[in-house]
Write an enzyme that holds these catalytic residues in place. Structure first.
Site, PDB file in Angstrom:
ATOM      1  N   LEU A   8       6.673  46.525   7.366  1.00  0.00           N
ATOM      2  CA  LEU A   8       6.703  46.448   8.831  1.00  0.00           C
ATOM      3  C   LEU A   8       5.788  47.532   9.391  1.00  0.00           C
ATOM      4  O   LEU A   8       6.029  48.720   9.179  1.00  0.00           O
ATOM      5  CB  LEU A   8       8.127  46.646   9.351  1.00  0.00           C
ATOM      6  CG  LEU A   8       9.188  45.685   8.789  1.00  0.00           C
ATOM      7  CD1 LEU A   8      10.551  45.985   9.411  1.00  0.00           C
ATOM      8  CD2 LEU A   8       8.801  44.232   9.002  1.00  0.00           C
ATOM      9  N   ALA A  10       3.999  47.078  12.732  1.00  0.00           N
ATOM     10  CA  ALA A  10       3.453  46.610  14.010  1.00  0.00           C
ATOM     11  C   ALA A  10       3.596  47.628  15.128  1.00  0.00           C
ATOM     12  O   ALA A  10       2.961  47.515  16.166  1.00  0.00           O
ATOM     13  CB  ALA A  10       4.134  45.303  14.405  1.00  0.00           C
ATOM     14  N   ARG A  15       4.305  58.602  19.508  1.00  0.00           N
ATOM     15  CA  ARG A  15       4.348  60.072  19.403  1.00  0.00           C
ATOM     16  C   ARG A  15       3.181  60.668  18.612  1.00  0.00           C
ATOM     17  O   ARG A  15       2.980  61.875  18.608  1.00  0.00           O
ATOM     18  CB  ARG A  15       5.689  60.502  18.771  1.00  0.00           C
ATOM     19  CG  ARG A  15       6.826  60.445  19.761  1.00  0.00           C
ATOM     20  CD  ARG A  15       8.173  60.601  19.097  1.00  0.00           C
ATOM     21  NE  ARG A  15       8.563  59.383  18.377  1.00  0.00           N
ATOM     22  CZ  ARG A  15       9.606  59.307  17.561  1.00  0.00           C
ATOM     23  NH1 ARG A  15      10.343  60.366  17.320  1.00  0.00           N
ATOM     24  NH2 ARG A  15       9.896  58.174  16.963  1.00  0.00           N
ATOM     25  N   GLU A 154      23.100  51.503  15.335  1.00  0.00           N
ATOM     26  CA  GLU A 154      21.961  52.336  15.727  1.00  0.00           C
ATOM     27  C   GLU A 154      22.436  53.534  16.539  1.00  0.00           C
ATOM     28  O   GLU A 154      23.454  53.466  17.229  1.00  0.00           O
ATOM     29  CB  GLU A 154      20.965  51.508  16.562  1.00  0.00           C
ATOM     30  CG  GLU A 154      20.235  50.446  15.762  1.00  0.00           C
ATOM     31  CD  GLU A 154      19.516  51.024  14.561  1.00  0.00           C
ATOM     32  OE1 GLU A 154      18.549  51.782  14.755  1.00  0.00           O
ATOM     33  OE2 GLU A 154      19.918  50.736  13.424  1.00  0.00           O
ATOM     34  N   ASN A 169      20.839  54.574   7.367  1.00  0.00           N
ATOM     35  CA  ASN A 169      20.023  53.457   6.889  1.00  0.00           C
ATOM     36  C   ASN A 169      18.579  53.950   6.798  1.00  0.00           C
ATOM     37  O   ASN A 169      18.020  54.418   7.778  1.00  0.00           O
ATOM     38  CB  ASN A 169      20.135  52.312   7.908  1.00  0.00           C
ATOM     39  CG  ASN A 169      19.129  51.213   7.644  1.00  0.00           C
ATOM     40  OD1 ASN A 169      18.794  50.944   6.500  1.00  0.00           O
ATOM     41  ND2 ASN A 169      18.662  50.573   8.705  1.00  0.00           N
ATOM     42  N   ASN A 227       6.530  60.174  12.477  1.00  0.00           N
ATOM     43  CA  ASN A 227       6.453  59.778  13.876  1.00  0.00           C
ATOM     44  C   ASN A 227       5.471  60.613  14.677  1.00  0.00           C
ATOM     45  O   ASN A 227       5.011  60.199  15.718  1.00  0.00           O
ATOM     46  CB  ASN A 227       7.840  59.874  14.523  1.00  0.00           C
ATOM     47  CG  ASN A 227       8.802  58.914  13.859  1.00  0.00           C
ATOM     48  OD1 ASN A 227       8.544  57.720  13.773  1.00  0.00           O
ATOM     49  ND2 ASN A 227       9.891  59.443  13.320  1.00  0.00           N
ATOM     50  N   TYR A 365     -35.252  73.501  -2.452  1.00  0.00           N
ATOM     51  CA  TYR A 365     -34.893  72.153  -2.003  1.00  0.00           C
ATOM     52  C   TYR A 365     -35.605  71.146  -2.904  1.00  0.00           C
ATOM     53  O   TYR A 365     -36.829  71.164  -3.015  1.00  0.00           O
ATOM     54  CB  TYR A 365     -35.303  71.897  -0.540  1.00  0.00           C
ATOM     55  CG  TYR A 365     -35.120  70.434  -0.200  1.00  0.00           C
ATOM     56  CD1 TYR A 365     -33.849  69.861  -0.240  1.00  0.00           C
ATOM     57  CD2 TYR A 365     -36.209  69.611   0.087  1.00  0.00           C
ATOM     58  CE1 TYR A 365     -33.674  68.509   0.012  1.00  0.00           C
ATOM     59  CE2 TYR A 365     -36.030  68.254   0.334  1.00  0.00           C
ATOM     60  CZ  TYR A 365     -34.758  67.715   0.291  1.00  0.00           C
ATOM     61  OH  TYR A 365     -34.578  66.376   0.518  1.00  0.00           O
ATOM     62  N   ALA A 379     -37.672  80.341  -7.955  1.00  0.00           N
ATOM     63  CA  ALA A 379     -36.991  80.593  -6.684  1.00  0.00           C
ATOM     64  C   ALA A 379     -37.869  80.147  -5.520  1.00  0.00           C
ATOM     65  O   ALA A 379     -39.070  80.357  -5.524  1.00  0.00           O
ATOM     66  CB  ALA A 379     -36.690  82.074  -6.554  1.00  0.00           C
TER      67      ALA A 379
END
Ligand code: UD1
Ligand code: MG
Length: 456
Positions: A8, A10, A15, A154, A169, A227, A365, A379
């Site tokens: 799940l 969706a 927050r 709940e 739960n 959250n 480089y 160098a």
């Protein structure tokens, strides 16, 4: 028995205060949804369905072919979310795990255990519960006098008495699929939040004379949902520790686990030592007997055995064996170092190959170059590979010796065992065994300084 999973995912995750859907926020180099998909796969799930809603395009992109995606257009509650998966599962004969996309600490083995208990008991549903010192916010699991699960209430619907219950739960369930969707459709939104609660399935199944069991989680930390960004950081700490402990168990030394950052996807061989402030990222593989760090950031690299790398950044590069890199080297994508190479301080290399035994010890480089074996790059050597429009190749053949402060203006080739005088700007190829000199001749004016002094 066959096992499917619905994740799940969706919800918006208000927050997080983010434009990114919550489940795409990353920990240890992977979105939280990626960790959940991984755990589900570890539990033996063969069919995965992700319910997406907020930011569905982005989440669908991430899921790719890792799972099926179904869209929940309006977030009317967890039961409503699960019903969206019916089109994928209506004739599925096996068991179904339901998990949330925002619990990245959940272990595959926990899901496997839940599934096993569920199968053995023959229950219609088995809940994963946990005992929490502070259960605030979670649904409470209520049991009968003999200890059977009776229902879940709940937080917002609970009486003061029910709020005292510490068994919560976790939002993780295992169901038998046959009959599940019909039962889900009996759920009504007559509750404090006006939502279709998946938790109401418990009472509905029990009323039908079916059994609902519960398995209690030992490590409640596993179901810590995320959250906000504080919880994200806390969970990342836990995950990072797990990854490092797995590596240590496999024979890797991590000197300071509090200051070492390794993605889940990284592989490291035995007796390699990882020193503090090191980040190992993405698709990186390191062999055995290396010392990596302190202070390295290594992304998507393939690194052999017996290498020493300190205070350096490596991207998308390939390193052989017995090389020494750093301090302060920057290896950009397409760098391929053979064995016994040395890349020293303040050296940048891009899209170049360096043969065995070659050394680029300081301040250089090197871009778009092919360097043979046993080449010494002095160098301050610079490959001038770009004229503002195109990039050109530099070739340094085996045994070449490039004096300090040389500009190699590409395209250019320095032959086998050729020597370049220090301070040269080389614009033409140098043949094998030759000395290339390309600099102003020196003139000394006798007593010049003394005369100047007298004048003033
Ligand atoms: C839910 C449980 C609660 C449990 C808690 C554990 C319900 C009614 N309650 O509460 O018992 O203690 O999880 O964390 O199920 N989602 C959707 N579509 C929706 C609503 C939610 O996909 O319409 C997803 C969310 O993205 C999230 C998960 O479902 O991943 C859980 O939703 P959330 O709103 O966090 O439920 P809780 O109130 O935490
Ligand atoms: Mg939640």
């Amino acid at each position: 028995m066959e096992l499917a999973a619905v994740i799940l995912a969706a919800g918006k995750g208000t927050r997080m205060k983010s434009n990114l859907p919550k489940v795409l926020h990353q920990l240890c180099g992977r979105p939280m949804l990626g960790h959940v998909l991984n755990s589900v796969a570890e539990a033996g799930v063969t069919k995965k369905v992700v319910v997406v809603g907020f930011g569905s395009d982005q989440v669908t992109d991430f899921v790719g072919d890792k799972a099926k995606v179904v869209i929940q257009r309006e977030q009317l509650g967890t039961a409503h979310a699960l019903i969206q998966a019916e089109e994928e599962l209506h004739d599925y004969p096996g068991n179904l795990l339901v998990v949330c996309g925002d619990t990245p600490l959940l272990r595959g083995e926990t899901l496997a255990k839940l599934t096993e208990m569920h199968s053995q008991s023959g229950a219609a549903a088995t809940l994963l519960t946990a005992q929490l010192e502070n259960p605030t916010g979670y649904g409470r699991v209520l049991r009968t006098e003999v200890g059977d699960v009776s229902h879940i209430v709940e937080q917002k619907d609970a009486s003061p008495e029910e709020l005292k219950v510490k068994e919560i739960n976790t939002g993780v369930y295992c169901f038998k699929v046959p009959g599940l969707f019909a039962a889900l459709k009996e759920i009504s939104p007559a509750n404090a939040q006006g939502e279709y609660y998946l938790t109401d399935i418990v009472q509905i199944l029990i009323k039908k004379g079916l059994t609902v069991k519960a398995v209690t989680l030992e490590d409640a930390q596993e179901v810590q949902g995320i959250n906000d960004r504080i919880q994200l950081a806390q969970a990342e700490t836990v995950l990072r520790r797990r990854i490092l402990e797995d590596l240590m168990a496999q024979g890797v030394t991590i000197m300071d686990p509090n200051n070492t950052y390794v993605d889940r996807s990284v592989k490291i061989g035995v007796d390699t030592v990882i020193l503090p402030f090191t980040f190992l990222i993405g698709d990186t593989k390191i062999g055995s007997d290396c010392v990596i760090g302190p202070g390295c950031k290594i992304t998507d690299c393939l690194i052999g055995n017996n290498n020493e790398i300190q205070y350096s950044v490596l991207l998308n590069s390939q390193i052989g064996n017995h090389t020494i890199i750093g301090p302060y080297a920057y290896l950009r994508p397409g760098t391929i170092l053979a064995d016994k190479v040395k890349v020293g301080d303040f050296v940048e290399i891009k899209k170049s190959q360096v043969g065995s035994g070659s050394k680029i010890p300081h301040l250089s480089y090197v871009g778009d170059a092919t360097i043979g074996e046993n080449v010494n790059v002095g160098a301050g050597t610079i490959t001038c590979n770009y004229d503002g429009k195109s990039k050109y190749q530099t070739i340094l053949e085996d045994g070449a010796f490039i004096g300090s402060n040389t500009n190699l203006v590409a395209p250019v080739k320095v032959g086998r065992n050729a020597v370049i005088a220090a301070g040269s700007t080389i614009t033409k190829n140098v043949p094998d065994e030759a000395l290339g000199v390309a600099r102003g001749r020196q003139t000394n004016l006798a007593d010049w300084a003394k005369k100047q002094r007298k004048k003033s």
